[in-house]
Scaffold this motif. Structure first.
Motif, PDB file in Angstrom:
ATOM      1  N   UNK A  23       0.869  -1.189   0.000  1.00  0.00           N
ATOM      2  CA  UNK A  23       0.000   0.000   0.000  1.00  0.00           C
ATOM      3  C   UNK A  23       0.897   1.227   0.000  1.00  0.00           C
ATOM      4  N   UNK A  24       0.530   2.217  -0.819  1.00  0.00           N
ATOM      5  CA  UNK A  24       1.431   3.358  -0.997  1.00  0.00           C
ATOM      6  C   UNK A  24       0.626   4.645  -1.152  1.00  0.00           C
ATOM      7  N   UNK A  25       1.066   5.691  -0.466  1.00  0.00           N
ATOM      8  CA  UNK A  25       0.355   6.963  -0.580  1.00  0.00           C
ATOM      9  C   UNK A  25       1.366   8.112  -0.620  1.00  0.00           C
ATOM     10  N   UNK A  26       1.049   9.150  -1.406  1.00  0.00           N
ATOM     11  CA  UNK A  26       1.894  10.344  -1.443  1.00  0.00           C
ATOM     12  C   UNK A  26       1.220  11.405  -0.579  1.00  0.00           C
ATOM     13  N   UNK A  27       1.944  11.894   0.431  1.00  0.00           N
ATOM     14  CA  UNK A  27       1.366  12.889   1.344  1.00  0.00           C
ATOM     15  C   UNK A  27       1.788  14.293   0.928  1.00  0.00           C
ATOM     16  N   UNK A  28       0.783  15.159   0.672  1.00  0.00           N
ATOM     17  CA  UNK A  28       1.107  16.513   0.220  1.00  0.00           C
ATOM     18  C   UNK A  28       0.690  17.615   1.181  1.00  0.00           C
ATOM     19  N   UNK A  29      -0.123  17.260   2.176  1.00  0.00           N
ATOM     20  CA  UNK A  29      -0.583  18.286   3.125  1.00  0.00           C
ATOM     21  C   UNK A  29      -0.702  17.672   4.517  1.00  0.00           C
ATOM     22  N   UNK A  30      -0.403  18.484   5.532  1.00  0.00           N
ATOM     23  CA  UNK A  30      -0.404  17.946   6.902  1.00  0.00           C
ATOM     24  C   UNK A  30      -1.806  17.547   7.367  1.00  0.00           C
ATOM     25  N   UNK A  63       4.942   8.420   1.199  1.00  0.00           N
ATOM     26  CA  UNK A  63       6.007   9.238   0.606  1.00  0.00           C
ATOM     27  C   UNK A  63       5.749  10.684   0.985  1.00  0.00           C
ATOM     28  N   UNK A  64       6.721  11.302   1.654  1.00  0.00           N
ATOM     29  CA  UNK A  64       6.557  12.665   2.167  1.00  0.00           C
ATOM     30  C   UNK A  64       6.857  13.690   1.080  1.00  0.00           C
ATOM     31  N   UNK A  65       5.830  14.467   0.708  1.00  0.00           N
ATOM     32  CA  UNK A  65       6.038  15.544  -0.272  1.00  0.00           C
ATOM     33  C   UNK A  65       5.568  16.891   0.287  1.00  0.00           C
TER      34      UNK A  65
END
Ligand code: EPU
Length: 333
Positions: A23-30, A63-65
């Motif tokens: 499972x994979x997610x890109x995080x763009x906002x806190x 993934x921290x963006x």
């Protein structure tokens, strides 16, 4: 926010290891963190430059963006910045240097993100990031609130902090506050920097010059992950008792050491590994970098398991020859 399934992480780790994140997610906002707090098990990846993955990842990989650099305060001598954790570390170094600010120039070109920097207290050429960190802000998964720890509460040590110990796996660092200097107090005492500045014919260096010298040295010694997969130093430099060092010196006259305190010295792991004959070793697609024995490399299709096995063989031979136990610096998944 979209969760993807069975994603290859090859492009997300500088070792270039091809494993699957289930499972994979890109995080763009806190504000997306709250929803992720319900999930049982999570792993976080910044730019993936200090990770060796040896198996598929069943936890949710985030993934921290998170991006953004904000000046929050200024006085006569200092400027404070709140920097989002997903910013690349070197981008922030360049930003600071362009503004003529000092404090992190020796840390130029260190791979990784701003959020990863305090976790292992990144350091190079006589400077550690803890010297400029004012505080670290993180989301606490269990209590579902943001918390801020002041520098002295982060328990920084050599490649170490509270985030690797007491707080391990309980947080997501969202931003780091740095205090940079308007007047440069440069640290060029690390031998190679002085030599490089002389080569460049620079007598009165600015922070930008020091960063340039550091970049030249790093480029000459350390492999570029865009060309050869690697995660920088694979092991920590071990600290040993002075007496053990003196005993070793009888047998290995040229063993280098740096004093830590009255009882202990630090020995360069790269030297120990080189003496055991590993420098430049290669089998299939995995090996030991030819210019810096502390760096393990993936020439293409090495597996995490192969690199792990190589690191275990190195640990065993350094133990056998010197009686010193090497500790891995990279995070192994
Ligand atoms: N050395 C050898 N053979 C080698 C490598 C090193 O003999 O193959 C000996 C030499 O005597 C040399 C000494 O080790 O003088 C120190 O080498 P170097 O200056 O390259 O530094 P290091 O101790 O190997 C540490 C950090 C690096 C950082 C450099 C420069 C650790 C684990 N590594 O390496 O950090 O860039 O100092 O400050 O502390 C990283 O953490 O990923 C990293 C690259």
């Amino acid at each position: 926010m979209n969760i993807d399934y069975n994603v290859s992480i090859k492009g997300y780790n500088t070792f270039g290891i091809d494993e699957i994140a289930e499972q994979f997610v890109v995080l763009q906002a806190t504000n997306e963190l709250r929803a992720l707090s319900e999930i049982e098990e999570r792993k976080i990846i910044g730019s993936g430059s200090n990770i060796l993955c040896t198996q598929s990842i069943s936890a949710l990989l985030i993934a921290n963006r998170l991006k953004g650099i904000e000046q929050i305060k200024e006085d006569e001598h200092h400027v404070w910045f709140e920097v989002a954790s997903g910013e690349l570390w070197h981008d922030f170094v360049e930003y600071a240097i362009d503004k003529g600010l000092a404090g992190i120039e020796n840390l130029a070109l260190i791979p990784g993100t701003v959020g990863a920097a305090p976790i292992q207290n990144i350091g190079a050429y006589g400077v550690e990031v803890k010297n400029t960190i004012e505080s670290v802000t993180f989301w606490h998964w269990k209590s579902k609130v943001f918390k801020t720890l002041a520098n002295e509460d982060c328990h920084f040590g050599y490649r170490d902090s509270i985030f690797k110990n007491e707080l391990k796996d309980t947080f997501f660092i969202t931003s780091v506050c740095f205090k940079l200097n308007k007047q440069a107090v440069l640290n060029t005492s690390y031998g190679a920097i002085e030599e490089e500045l002389q080569q460049l014919n620079i007598m009165h260096p600015s922070p930008k010059d020091v960063a340039q010298a550091v970049m030249n040295i790093r480029r000459s010694k350390l492999p570029n992950p865009a060309e050869v997969g690697n995660a920088g130093s694979f092991f920590k430099n071990p600290t040993i008792p002075v007496q053990q060092y003196l005993d070793l010196k009888k047998e290995f006259a040229s063993i280098p050491a740096y004093p830590i305190d009255e009882q202990s010295v630090k020995v360069p792991a790269g030297w120990l590994i080189e003496q055991c004959g590993w420098k430049g070793f290669r089998k299939d697609d995995y090996g030991v970098h030819e210019k810096q024995a502390l760096v393990l490399v993936n020439y293409g299709d090495a597996t995490g398991e192969e690199i792990w096995q190589l690191s275990s063989d190195i640990v065993a031979s350094v133990q056998e020859v010197f009686g010193i136990e090497l500790e891995r610096e990279v995070q192994v998944w």
